[in-house]
Write an enzyme that holds these catalytic residues in place. Structure first.
Site, PDB file in Angstrom:
ATOM      1  N   ASP A  35       0.845  -1.202   0.000  1.00  0.00           N
ATOM      2  CA  ASP A  35       0.000   0.000   0.000  1.00  0.00           C
ATOM      3  C   ASP A  35       0.877   1.247   0.000  1.00  0.00           C
ATOM      4  O   ASP A  35       0.571   2.244  -0.633  1.00  0.00           O
ATOM      5  CB  ASP A  35      -0.876   0.044   1.263  1.00  0.00           C
ATOM      6  CG  ASP A  35      -1.892  -1.082   1.262  1.00  0.00           C
ATOM      7  OD1 ASP A  35      -1.951  -1.822   0.256  1.00  0.00           O
ATOM      8  OD2 ASP A  35      -2.597  -1.223   2.282  1.00  0.00           O
ATOM      9  N   TYR A  38       2.163   1.951  -3.358  1.00  0.00           N
ATOM     10  CA  TYR A  38       1.042   2.434  -4.176  1.00  0.00           C
ATOM     11  C   TYR A  38       0.768   3.906  -3.866  1.00  0.00           C
ATOM     12  O   TYR A  38       0.646   4.731  -4.763  1.00  0.00           O
ATOM     13  CB  TYR A  38      -0.199   1.583  -3.903  1.00  0.00           C
ATOM     14  CG  TYR A  38      -1.421   2.026  -4.669  1.00  0.00           C
ATOM     15  CD1 TYR A  38      -1.711   1.483  -5.921  1.00  0.00           C
ATOM     16  CD2 TYR A  38      -2.276   2.997  -4.147  1.00  0.00           C
ATOM     17  CE1 TYR A  38      -2.831   1.896  -6.635  1.00  0.00           C
ATOM     18  CE2 TYR A  38      -3.387   3.423  -4.854  1.00  0.00           C
ATOM     19  CZ  TYR A  38      -3.667   2.868  -6.088  1.00  0.00           C
ATOM     20  OH  TYR A  38      -4.764   3.294  -6.786  1.00  0.00           O
ATOM     21  N   GLU A 115     -22.898 -19.624 -13.069  1.00  0.00           N
ATOM     22  CA  GLU A 115     -22.070 -18.750 -12.221  1.00  0.00           C
ATOM     23  C   GLU A 115     -22.807 -18.335 -10.955  1.00  0.00           C
ATOM     24  O   GLU A 115     -24.032 -18.402 -10.901  1.00  0.00           O
ATOM     25  CB  GLU A 115     -21.674 -17.504 -13.027  1.00  0.00           C
ATOM     26  CG  GLU A 115     -22.878 -16.690 -13.440  1.00  0.00           C
ATOM     27  CD  GLU A 115     -22.634 -15.834 -14.674  1.00  0.00           C
ATOM     28  OE1 GLU A 115     -21.913 -16.270 -15.589  1.00  0.00           O
ATOM     29  OE2 GLU A 115     -23.179 -14.721 -14.699  1.00  0.00           O
ATOM     30  N   LYS A 117     -24.746 -16.314  -8.185  1.00  0.00           N
ATOM     31  CA  LYS A 117     -25.687 -15.197  -8.215  1.00  0.00           C
ATOM     32  C   LYS A 117     -25.309 -14.250  -7.086  1.00  0.00           C
ATOM     33  O   LYS A 117     -25.461 -14.580  -5.905  1.00  0.00           O
ATOM     34  CB  LYS A 117     -27.121 -15.702  -8.036  1.00  0.00           C
ATOM     35  CG  LYS A 117     -28.151 -14.618  -8.188  1.00  0.00           C
ATOM     36  CD  LYS A 117     -29.543 -15.215  -8.315  1.00  0.00           C
ATOM     37  CE  LYS A 117     -30.581 -14.192  -8.711  1.00  0.00           C
ATOM     38  NZ  LYS A 117     -30.730 -13.084  -7.782  1.00  0.00           N
ATOM     39  N   GLU A 178     -23.125  -6.508 -11.058  1.00  0.00           N
ATOM     40  CA  GLU A 178     -23.618  -6.370  -9.694  1.00  0.00           C
ATOM     41  C   GLU A 178     -22.633  -5.543  -8.875  1.00  0.00           C
ATOM     42  O   GLU A 178     -21.425  -5.800  -8.917  1.00  0.00           O
ATOM     43  CB  GLU A 178     -23.737  -7.785  -9.107  1.00  0.00           C
ATOM     44  CG  GLU A 178     -24.893  -7.993  -8.189  1.00  0.00           C
ATOM     45  CD  GLU A 178     -26.276  -7.979  -8.875  1.00  0.00           C
ATOM     46  OE1 GLU A 178     -26.347  -7.931 -10.132  1.00  0.00           O
ATOM     47  OE2 GLU A 178     -27.273  -7.990  -8.146  1.00  0.00           O
ATOM     48  N   LYS A 295     -27.325 -19.924 -17.567  1.00  0.00           N
ATOM     49  CA  LYS A 295     -27.723 -19.228 -18.795  1.00  0.00           C
ATOM     50  C   LYS A 295     -27.295 -20.043 -20.004  1.00  0.00           C
ATOM     51  O   LYS A 295     -26.255 -20.725 -19.951  1.00  0.00           O
ATOM     52  CB  LYS A 295     -27.022 -17.867 -18.898  1.00  0.00           C
ATOM     53  CG  LYS A 295     -27.176 -16.983 -17.722  1.00  0.00           C
ATOM     54  CD  LYS A 295     -26.326 -15.726 -17.879  1.00  0.00           C
ATOM     55  CE  LYS A 295     -25.823 -15.294 -16.532  1.00  0.00           C
ATOM     56  NZ  LYS A 295     -25.024 -14.082 -16.584  1.00  0.00           N
ATOM     57  N   LYS A 319     -31.944 -20.866  -6.648  1.00  0.00           N
ATOM     58  CA  LYS A 319     -31.744 -20.231  -5.344  1.00  0.00           C
ATOM     59  C   LYS A 319     -31.360 -21.294  -4.313  1.00  0.00           C
ATOM     60  O   LYS A 319     -31.982 -22.352  -4.258  1.00  0.00           O
ATOM     61  CB  LYS A 319     -33.030 -19.520  -4.899  1.00  0.00           C
ATOM     62  CG  LYS A 319     -33.437 -18.382  -5.822  1.00  0.00           C
ATOM     63  CD  LYS A 319     -32.554 -17.173  -5.670  1.00  0.00           C
ATOM     64  CE  LYS A 319     -32.923 -16.347  -4.492  1.00  0.00           C
ATOM     65  NZ  LYS A 319     -33.740 -15.201  -4.702  1.00  0.00           N
ATOM     66  N   CYS A 416     -25.536 -12.982  39.859  1.00  0.00           N
ATOM     67  CA  CYS A 416     -25.109 -12.559  41.191  1.00  0.00           C
ATOM     68  C   CYS A 416     -26.215 -11.846  41.974  1.00  0.00           C
ATOM     69  O   CYS A 416     -26.043 -11.529  43.145  1.00  0.00           O
ATOM     70  CB  CYS A 416     -23.872 -11.668  41.096  1.00  0.00           C
ATOM     71  SG  CYS A 416     -24.211 -10.053  40.409  1.00  0.00           S
ATOM     72  N   CYS A 431     -25.203  -5.553  34.539  1.00  0.00           N
ATOM     73  CA  CYS A 431     -25.001  -5.924  35.920  1.00  0.00           C
ATOM     74  C   CYS A 431     -23.822  -5.071  36.381  1.00  0.00           C
ATOM     75  O   CYS A 431     -22.747  -5.133  35.799  1.00  0.00           O
ATOM     76  CB  CYS A 431     -24.647  -7.409  36.006  1.00  0.00           C
ATOM     77  SG  CYS A 431     -23.858  -7.823  37.562  1.00  0.00           S
TER      78      CYS A 431
HETATM   79  S1  IVH Z   1     -27.636 -12.544 -15.436  1.00  0.00           S
HETATM   80  C1  IVH Z   1     -31.756 -10.894 -17.546  1.00  0.00           C
HETATM   81  N1  IVH Z   1     -25.905 -13.234 -13.653  1.00  0.00           N
HETATM   82  O1  IVH Z   1     -29.939 -11.138 -10.299  1.00  0.00           O
HETATM   83  C2  IVH Z   1     -30.909 -10.753 -16.361  1.00  0.00           C
HETATM   84  N2  IVH Z   1     -27.694 -11.854 -12.979  1.00  0.00           N
HETATM   85  O2  IVH Z   1     -32.731 -11.894 -10.068  1.00  0.00           O
HETATM   86  C3  IVH Z   1     -29.650 -11.466 -16.594  1.00  0.00           C
HETATM   87  N3  IVH Z   1     -27.609 -11.199 -10.618  1.00  0.00           N
HETATM   88  O3  IVH Z   1     -31.175  -8.262 -11.709  1.00  0.00           O
HETATM   89  C4  IVH Z   1     -28.884 -11.378 -15.397  1.00  0.00           C
HETATM   90  N4  IVH Z   1     -25.766 -12.285 -10.122  1.00  0.00           N
HETATM   91  O4  IVH Z   1     -28.686  -8.186 -11.307  1.00  0.00           O
HETATM   92  C5  IVH Z   1     -27.015 -12.552 -13.889  1.00  0.00           C
HETATM   93  N5  IVH Z   1     -24.270 -13.912 -12.183  1.00  0.00           N
HETATM   94  C6  IVH Z   1     -25.368 -13.237 -12.419  1.00  0.00           C
HETATM   95  C7  IVH Z   1     -26.030 -12.497 -11.426  1.00  0.00           C
HETATM   96  C8  IVH Z   1     -27.198 -11.820 -11.732  1.00  0.00           C
HETATM   97  C9  IVH Z   1     -26.723 -11.490  -9.659  1.00  0.00           C
HETATM   98  C10 IVH Z   1     -28.803 -10.365 -10.433  1.00  0.00           C
HETATM   99  C11 IVH Z   1     -29.098  -9.472 -11.610  1.00  0.00           C
HETATM  100  C12 IVH Z   1     -30.578  -9.516 -11.796  1.00  0.00           C
HETATM  101  C13 IVH Z   1     -31.046 -10.354 -10.671  1.00  0.00           C
HETATM  102  C14 IVH Z   1     -32.187 -11.212 -11.127  1.00  0.00           C
END
Ligand code: IVH
Length: 674
Positions: A35, A38, A115, A117, A178, A295, A319, A416, A431
């Site tokens: 640091d 930097y 990936e 979430k 995000e 996806k 989820k 106590c 206490c």
């Molecule tokens: S793909 C059409 N990938 O989850 C939306 N979303 O519940 C395609 N999110 O609003 C999103 N991690 O902001 C994608 N690895 C990830 C994500 C992710 C978090 C959020 C995203 C979205 C929300 C939907």
């Protein structure tokens, strides 16, 4: 070259270096410099730019924080709707989803990108001709809020796209991702807010959201936010992109931080396996994730499968099982902590929650009980996150039968019997009896723990024995224990007694910083104890310091200063301290003689493999006390690699880069000289 040209060149070079190190630090998590180094680069740039403002460019690292404060966030119409995702909660539902989309494209042709979430807030960033132009929140999906100034302060986000290799800069490049806060940064932030007496955040997601949506970007800049790209918006580019994976790879070439741990899977079985793997490992990440996103990888098939108005059909969220459960509050018991604070603890009908059975939950304090409006006999929702103690999140009022009982604030200490007090302005009930056995036991445990006086063999069970058998009534009594006394305790034989007395004796030599921390002064943590010890050098000096003087130390705020003063004016404390002194405890801080002992000054040391003589943490501590920095990865700027047994890849890397390597024996010799 003219002097001015030389200065311009130096400025450009500094910017390049800073951007490179930002990328290593914030995106790859693999810093190469300290640091301090930097800051040196950054300050040089700042100075040069203030002397030669004509060379300031908007994408200079110094321009991340603008002085501007906005009145309100302007609306930004999204280039295409920012959709949400449909959720699934079981393996079967993932298979069902695959079945549904197989109507559009045969499954055998599909690849899936899977990936984590991220649990944050979505944000879109537009780069126009390679320059960060606009950033906006999701808003209602059609229109978001302009948070450009705030987003610019996030260090992992490049202000301009500078491609690695022969990639053209796109005319328009929109990344969506995000904004999150790491768990450790969230905790640190809450600690600071608490110290300032300001409202804390309930979780990292709220903290990220609250920090990004600040009218004054200077506050956002202080908040250590992170951003990870997970999808794209409008892209006008000559580089052809046919899969999501290619898009993410392209982002990496632009030094953009992309979602970590994505994996391309060829079959749904593989998808499910990967989701379950991360369900197990979720707590190992630096940040919260609440599931996995699956996806379709190939963009042409995404088009074929299409979207509904709300969510794409080509993607789905899996989820993780909720770490919430419903159960009944059977009783509330009162725990007395080391400072006398009474913490109400909920006893629950045992319930399974995210894979473990829970039967207790913390209620924090009586304000929390009031806030929740909770009564004994209530049906409640409990939540467990990570390794932390489960907590009650809400009451299900519709389940009330009318037989529920109010939770009373106890009038007397359950241990106590002293009358309980509440000081003005404080949330906690206490206490007031410093000799309360619960307080003494907990103070001993804290005093003896490794980070404090490090008294081996003095954990919770022994502390309890000592207090229950009246051998210890206050902290200082442990230094007056005799072998005869210890031998009267159950399970104490000659060897155990001798060992305990030896470690107690050894602890007398600990520096003042450890003693201060061990004493348990309210608001004084390990780091502040060190600052105080170095500043005052002796306990007497510190005790004589005025509140004003204490407050003038940058690390000490008004709350801590007051707490220190109060602590040292307490009669009971003064008696303990006087007896500790009589027992010949060290109450001074050894001075670190800069030149002679700072053998690792300006050096970055990396350890690999196991050391025989000490733990990795101890070795790293040593390097730090001797003026050095430590790092977890080897790079060109590593000064020294210390190799233990079974070294890892860092050893190979050090050899490759020609970094100096020493073995444990030589390391010990080096530090012994000190
Ligand atoms: S793909 C059409 N990938 O989850 C939306 N979303 O519940 C395609 N999110 O609003 C999103 N991690 O902001 C994608 N690895 C990830 C994500 C992710 C978090 C959020 C995203 C979205 C929300 C939907």
């Amino acid at each position: 070259m003219s002097t001015l040209d030389k200065i311009k060149q130096r400025i450009e070079n500094l910017r390049k270096q800073i951007k490179y190190h930002d990328y290593l630090y914030y995106v790859l998590n693999q810093p190469e410099i300290s640091d301090y180094e930097y800051d040196k680069l950054y300050n040089e740039l700042k100075t040069l730019e203030s002397q030669y403002p004509q060379f300031i460019t908007p994408d200079s690292p110094t321009q991340r924080v603008s002085g501007e404060v906005v009145k309100e966030f302007k609306p930004v119409k999204h280039t295409s709707p920012m959709l949400s995702l449909d959720n699934t909660y079981s393996q079967q539902e993932i298979y069902d989803w695959a079945e549904r989309i197989s109507k559009y494209v045969a499954l055998k042709n599909l690849e899936f990108i899977v990936e984590p979430k991220l649990d944050g807030l979505s944000c879109t960033i537009h780069y126009v001709n390679g320059k960060l132009h606009t950033a906006a929140t999701r808003g209602d999906g059609e229109t978001g809020e302009d948070v450009t100034l705030n987003v610019k302060t996030i260090r992992s986000i490049p202000l301009s796209l500078e491609p690695k290799g022969s990639v053209e800069i796109p005319k328009f490049f929109e990344v969506r991702g995000e904004v999150i806060m790491y768990k450790k940064d969230f905790e640190e932030l809450n600690k600071q807010l608490q110290q300032k007496g300001v409202q804390t955040f309930a979780n990292p997601r709220n903290a990220a959201s609250g920090s990004l949506r600040q009218k004054d970007p200077k506050i956002t800049a202080e908040r250590r936010l992170r951003f990870f790209v997970h999808s794209y918006g409008k892209v006008e580019s000559k580089t052809e992109i046919t899969t999501d994976e290619e898009f993410l790879e392209l982002c990496k070439k632009f030094s953009l931080p992309v979602v970590q741990h994505y994996k391309v899977c060829k079959t749904i079985d593989e998808v499910v396996k990967y989701c379950l793997e991360w369900q197990q490992k979720r707590d190992s990440l630096d940040y919260d994730i609440d599931g996995m996103v699956i996806k379709v990888n190939q963009l042409k098939y995404r088009d074929k499968i299409g979207s509904t108005l709300k969510a794409p059909r080509w993607a789905i969220a899996y989820k993780f099982p909720a770490r919430q459960a419903t159960t009944v509050l059977k009783n509330v018991v009162m725990q007395v902590g080391r400072t006398g604070i009474i913490t109400p603890v909920a006893e629950l009908e045992p319930v399974e929650c995210g894979g473990v059975t829970i039967s207790r939950a913390t209620l924090h304090n009586f304000d929390e009980i009031k806030r929740l409006g909770i009564k004994i006999g209530d049906t409640v929702v409990v939540e467990r996150a990570g390794e932390v103690i489960p907590k009650i999140v809400k009451v299900i009022e519709t389940k009330r039968t009318g037989k529920e009982k109010d939770i009373e604030v106890p009038k007397k200490c359950p241990i106590c019997g002293s009358n309980i007090i509440k000081q003005e302005g404080e949330v906690a009930y206490r206490c007031p009896n410093s000799s309360c056995p619960a307080q003494v036991i907990n103070s001993i445990v804290h005093f003896a723990k490794r980070e404090a006086m490090d008294i081996e063999g003095l954990g919770e069970s022994v502390a309890e024995l000592l207090v229950q058998h009246n051998l210890v009534k206050k902290l200082s009594d442990i230094y007056y224990l005799t072998k005869e006394q210890l031998l009267t305790l159950p399970l104490f034989k000659e060897k155990k007694a001798t060992n305990l007395l030896n470690s107690i004796e050894k602890s007398k030599q600990k520096p003042l910083s450890k003693l201060l921390y061990a004493l348990g002064i309210p608001h004084v943590g390990e780091k502040s104890a060190e600052v105080l010890a170095e500043r005052y050098e002796t306990l007497d000096n510190l005790m004589a310091a005025t509140e004003q003087e204490l407050q003038s130390i940058p690390e000490v705020g008004p709350v801590m200063a007051k707490a220190i003063k109060e602590f040292f004016s307490n009669k009971f404390t003064l008696q303990v301290i006087s007896e500790l002194k009589k027992a010949k405890l060290n109450t001074t801080q050894p001075k670190i003689e800069k030149k002679e002992t700072q053998i690792f000054a300006n050096m970055t040391v990396v350890f690999t493999g196991e050391l025989d003589s000490m733990t990795r943490t101890q070795a790293e501590e040593l390097v730090k006390t001797l003026g050095g920095k430590t790092s977890s990865s080897v790079s060109k700027s590593t000064s020294l690699v210390v190799v233990g047994k079974n070294p890892g890849s860092k050893y190979e890397k050090a050899k490759q880069l020609g970094v100096k390597i020493i073995y444990e024996e030589e390391f010990l010799k080096l530090i012994k000289k000190k």
